[in-house]
Design a protein around this motif. Structure first.
Motif, PDB file in Angstrom:
ATOM      1  N   GLY A   1       4.155   4.106   1.025  1.00 56.38           N
ATOM      2  CA  GLY A   1       4.282   5.288   2.168  1.00 56.38           C
ATOM      3  C   GLY A   1       3.591   4.982   3.121  1.00 56.38           C
ATOM      4  N   ASN A   2       3.252   5.912   4.046  1.00 53.87           N
ATOM      5  CA  ASN A   2       3.081   5.476   4.913  1.00 53.87           C
ATOM      6  C   ASN A   2       1.141   6.466   5.072  1.00 53.87           C
ATOM      7  N   GLU A   3       1.052   6.944   4.022  1.00 54.76           N
ATOM      8  CA  GLU A   3      -0.668   7.503   3.259  1.00 54.76           C
ATOM      9  C   GLU A   3      -1.618   6.474   3.002  1.00 54.76           C
ATOM     10  N   ARG A   4      -3.110   6.308   3.554  1.00 55.20           N
ATOM     11  CA  ARG A   4      -3.491   5.622   3.248  1.00 55.20           C
ATOM     12  C   ARG A   4      -4.336   6.482   2.909  1.00 55.20           C
ATOM     13  N   VAL A   5      -5.278   6.663   1.413  1.00 52.93           N
ATOM     14  CA  VAL A   5      -5.724   7.624   1.329  1.00 52.93           C
ATOM     15  C   VAL A   5      -6.865   6.940  -0.063  1.00 52.93           C
ATOM     16  N   ASP A   6      -8.466   6.343  -0.768  1.00 47.96           N
ATOM     17  CA  ASP A   6      -8.695   5.581  -0.662  1.00 47.96           C
ATOM     18  C   ASP A   6      -9.291   6.200  -1.831  1.00 47.96           C
ATOM     19  N   LEU A   7      -9.285   5.206  -3.131  1.00 58.45           N
ATOM     20  CA  LEU A   7     -10.105   6.229  -4.156  1.00 58.45           C
ATOM     21  C   LEU A   7     -10.715   5.709  -4.686  1.00 58.45           C
TER      22      LEU A   7
ATOM     23  N   VAL B   1      -9.258   0.433  -2.900  1.00 58.95           N
ATOM     24  CA  VAL B   1      -7.763   0.778  -3.699  1.00 58.95           C
ATOM     25  C   VAL B   1      -7.585   1.745  -3.837  1.00 58.95           C
ATOM     26  N   ALA B   2      -6.359   2.359  -2.871  1.00 56.02           N
ATOM     27  CA  ALA B   2      -5.883   2.669  -2.005  1.00 56.02           C
ATOM     28  C   ALA B   2      -4.768   3.613  -2.366  1.00 56.02           C
ATOM     29  N   ASP B   3      -4.043   4.197  -2.666  1.00 57.44           N
ATOM     30  CA  ASP B   3      -2.346   5.317  -2.562  1.00 57.44           C
ATOM     31  C   ASP B   3      -2.117   5.703  -1.466  1.00 57.44           C
ATOM     32  N   THR B   4      -0.806   4.877  -1.429  1.00 60.91           N
ATOM     33  CA  THR B   4      -0.245   5.498   0.020  1.00 60.91           C
ATOM     34  C   THR B   4       1.273   6.270   0.168  1.00 60.91           C
ATOM     35  N   ASP B   5       1.607   6.589  -1.509  1.00 62.80           N
ATOM     36  CA  ASP B   5       2.393   7.807  -1.369  1.00 62.80           C
ATOM     37  C   ASP B   5       2.367   8.910  -1.310  1.00 62.80           C
ATOM     38  N   GLY B   6       0.676   8.871  -1.869  1.00 61.07           N
ATOM     39  CA  GLY B   6       0.367  10.593  -1.748  1.00 61.07           C
ATOM     40  C   GLY B   6       0.189  10.872  -3.584  1.00 61.07           C
ATOM     41  N   ASP B   7       0.481  10.160  -4.448  1.00 59.86           N
ATOM     42  CA  ASP B   7       1.171  10.425  -5.612  1.00 59.86           C
ATOM     43  C   ASP B   7      -0.330  10.327  -6.583  1.00 59.86           C
ATOM     44  N   GLY B   8      -1.428   9.698  -5.431  1.00 61.27           N
ATOM     45  CA  GLY B   8      -2.261  10.198  -6.948  1.00 61.27           C
ATOM     46  C   GLY B   8      -2.944   8.938  -7.354  1.00 61.27           C
ATOM     47  N   LYS B   9      -1.792   7.667  -7.368  1.00 58.94           N
ATOM     48  CA  LYS B   9      -1.678   7.114  -8.281  1.00 58.94           C
ATOM     49  C   LYS B   9      -2.240   5.170  -7.378  1.00 58.94           C
TER      50      LYS B   9
ATOM     51  N   THR C   1      -4.261  -8.995   0.078  1.00 59.96           N
ATOM     52  CA  THR C   1      -4.124  -7.874  -0.380  1.00 59.96           C
ATOM     53  C   THR C   1      -3.068  -7.565  -1.335  1.00 59.96           C
ATOM     54  N   MET C   2      -3.258  -6.856  -2.345  1.00 59.86           N
ATOM     55  CA  MET C   2      -2.033  -6.680  -3.056  1.00 59.86           C
ATOM     56  C   MET C   2      -1.912  -5.378  -3.177  1.00 59.86           C
ATOM     57  N   VAL C   3      -0.134  -5.852  -3.508  1.00 60.75           N
ATOM     58  CA  VAL C   3       0.418  -4.338  -2.841  1.00 60.75           C
ATOM     59  C   VAL C   3       1.384  -4.200  -4.982  1.00 60.75           C
ATOM     60  N   ASP C   4       1.150  -3.318  -5.660  1.00 61.37           N
ATOM     61  CA  ASP C   4       1.764  -2.560  -6.495  1.00 61.37           C
ATOM     62  C   ASP C   4       2.998  -1.870  -6.331  1.00 61.37           C
ATOM     63  N   LEU C   5       4.036  -2.370  -5.759  1.00 63.43           N
ATOM     64  CA  LEU C   5       4.964  -1.094  -5.188  1.00 63.43           C
ATOM     65  C   LEU C   5       5.519  -0.032  -6.230  1.00 63.43           C
ATOM     66  N   ASP C   6       5.889  -0.428  -7.621  1.00 65.37           N
ATOM     67  CA  ASP C   6       6.510   0.140  -8.825  1.00 65.37           C
ATOM     68  C   ASP C   6       5.295   0.860  -9.381  1.00 65.37           C
TER      69      ASP C   6
END
Length: 98
Positions: A21-27, A42-50, A67-72
């Motif tokens: 997603g386009n958000e960045r919420v640092d968890l 460690v961030a959530d970019t789509d707002g699902d809290g994961k 930088t590592m991205v776990d799309l699924d």
């Protein structure tokens, strides 16, 4: 060299990563060497809290090195790049950074 680190060694520093997603919420932000600066984001970019975006300062200079991205969101990184992947974390206010 593992497959994960091989991808980092082969990546260019100008590569941009795709996120969920386009958000960045640092968890989570962590200072792993107690120097007062963040070393792991460690961030959530789509707002699902994961978490789906992971960034590391491996040489402790205050900037993102990997930088590592776990799309699924299956726990296995889908893309690993050298640098911040075009998604630099926002610095914490001076009152929080010690």
């Amino acid at each position: 060299m593992t497959e994960a680190t091989k991808g980092v060694a082969d990546a260019e520093t100008t590569e941009t990563v795709e996120t969920r997603g386009n958000e960045r919420v640092d968890l989570l932000r962590a200072d792993t060497n107690n120097d007062g600066r963040t070393d792991v984001w460690v961030a959530d970019t789509d707002g699902d809290g994961k978490a789906d975006l992971f960034q590391f300062d491996t040489d402790h200079d205050g900037t993102v090195d990997v930088t590592m991205v776990d799309l699924d969101e299956d726990g296995t990184p889908d893309e690993i790049v050298d640098g911040d992947g075009g998604i630099p974390p926002e610095p914490l206010p001076p009152t929080v950074q010690v």
